[in-house]
Design a protein around this motif. Structure first.
Motif, PDB file in Angstrom:
ATOM      1  N   PHE A  42       0.848  -1.196   0.000  1.00  0.00           N
ATOM      2  CA  PHE A  42       0.000   0.000   0.000  1.00  0.00           C
ATOM      3  C   PHE A  42       0.881   1.243   0.000  1.00  0.00           C
ATOM      4  O   PHE A  42       1.885   1.310   0.711  1.00  0.00           O
ATOM      5  N   PRO A  43       0.530   2.258  -0.806  1.00  0.00           N
ATOM      6  CA  PRO A  43       1.345   3.478  -0.876  1.00  0.00           C
ATOM      7  C   PRO A  43       1.526   4.131   0.495  1.00  0.00           C
ATOM      8  O   PRO A  43       0.595   4.208   1.291  1.00  0.00           O
ATOM      9  N   VAL A  44       2.744   4.588   0.731  1.00  0.00           N
ATOM     10  CA  VAL A  44       3.090   5.198   2.014  1.00  0.00           C
ATOM     11  C   VAL A  44       2.827   6.702   1.935  1.00  0.00           C
ATOM     12  O   VAL A  44       3.276   7.363   1.001  1.00  0.00           O
ATOM     13  N   PRO A  45       2.105   7.232   2.921  1.00  0.00           N
ATOM     14  CA  PRO A  45       1.867   8.678   2.918  1.00  0.00           C
ATOM     15  C   PRO A  45       3.142   9.426   3.311  1.00  0.00           C
ATOM     16  O   PRO A  45       4.058   8.844   3.903  1.00  0.00           O
ATOM     17  N   PHE A  46       3.181  10.698   2.986  1.00  0.00           N
ATOM     18  CA  PHE A  46       4.318  11.532   3.390  1.00  0.00           C
ATOM     19  C   PHE A  46       3.781  12.802   4.028  1.00  0.00           C
ATOM     20  O   PHE A  46       2.645  13.206   3.787  1.00  0.00           O
ATOM     21  N   GLN A  62      -0.509   3.174  -9.428  1.00  0.00           N
ATOM     22  CA  GLN A  62       0.295   1.955  -9.622  1.00  0.00           C
ATOM     23  C   GLN A  62      -0.195   0.834  -8.718  1.00  0.00           C
ATOM     24  O   GLN A  62      -0.294  -0.315  -9.133  1.00  0.00           O
ATOM     25  N   TRP A  63      -0.513   1.166  -7.466  1.00  0.00           N
ATOM     26  CA  TRP A  63      -1.005   0.163  -6.525  1.00  0.00           C
ATOM     27  C   TRP A  63      -2.324  -0.434  -7.025  1.00  0.00           C
ATOM     28  O   TRP A  63      -2.513  -1.649  -6.988  1.00  0.00           O
ATOM     29  N   LEU A  64      -3.216   0.431  -7.514  1.00  0.00           N
ATOM     30  CA  LEU A  64      -4.500  -0.058  -8.030  1.00  0.00           C
ATOM     31  C   LEU A  64      -4.296  -0.990  -9.218  1.00  0.00           C
ATOM     32  O   LEU A  64      -4.948  -2.029  -9.330  1.00  0.00           O
ATOM     33  N   LEU A  65      -3.387  -0.632 -10.114  1.00  0.00           N
ATOM     34  CA  LEU A  65      -3.121  -1.481 -11.277  1.00  0.00           C
ATOM     35  C   LEU A  65      -2.523  -2.827 -10.868  1.00  0.00           C
ATOM     36  O   LEU A  65      -2.850  -3.861 -11.461  1.00  0.00           O
ATOM     37  N   GLN A  66      -1.688  -2.842  -9.846  1.00  0.00           N
ATOM     38  CA  GLN A  66      -1.112  -4.094  -9.338  1.00  0.00           C
ATOM     39  C   GLN A  66      -2.190  -4.986  -8.729  1.00  0.00           C
ATOM     40  O   GLN A  66      -2.130  -6.197  -8.837  1.00  0.00           O
TER      41      GLN A  66
END
Length: 69
Positions: A42-46, A62-66
């Motif tokens: 899962f994408p990491v927030p910043f 990208q995460w959704l496509l994966q």
């Protein structure tokens, strides 16, 4: 041929949950290593400020496509 880059878009929590279709609490579950729903991909927030965070829309995409693959 022009080299036009797409603008960098940062999603805040409200935009993130709308885009991926899960609840705010489930986002936190996905980011919590102690949760059974934890997802290390899962994408990491910043940090955007003292108490504000965001996610790069490109990483979310990208995460959704994966997930689809």
């Amino acid at each position: 041929m022009s080299n036009i880059e797409s603008p960098i878009t940062v999603l805040r929590m409200k935009q993130l949950v709308q885009k991926i279709g899960i609840s705010r609490s489930y986002v936190y579950e996905k980011m919590n290593p102690e949760s059974p729903h934890y997802d290390d991909t899962f994408p990491v927030p910043f940090k955007l400020g003292k108490s504000a965070v965001g996610w790069f829309e490109s990483e979310v995409d990208q995460w959704l496509l994966q997930r689809r693959a």
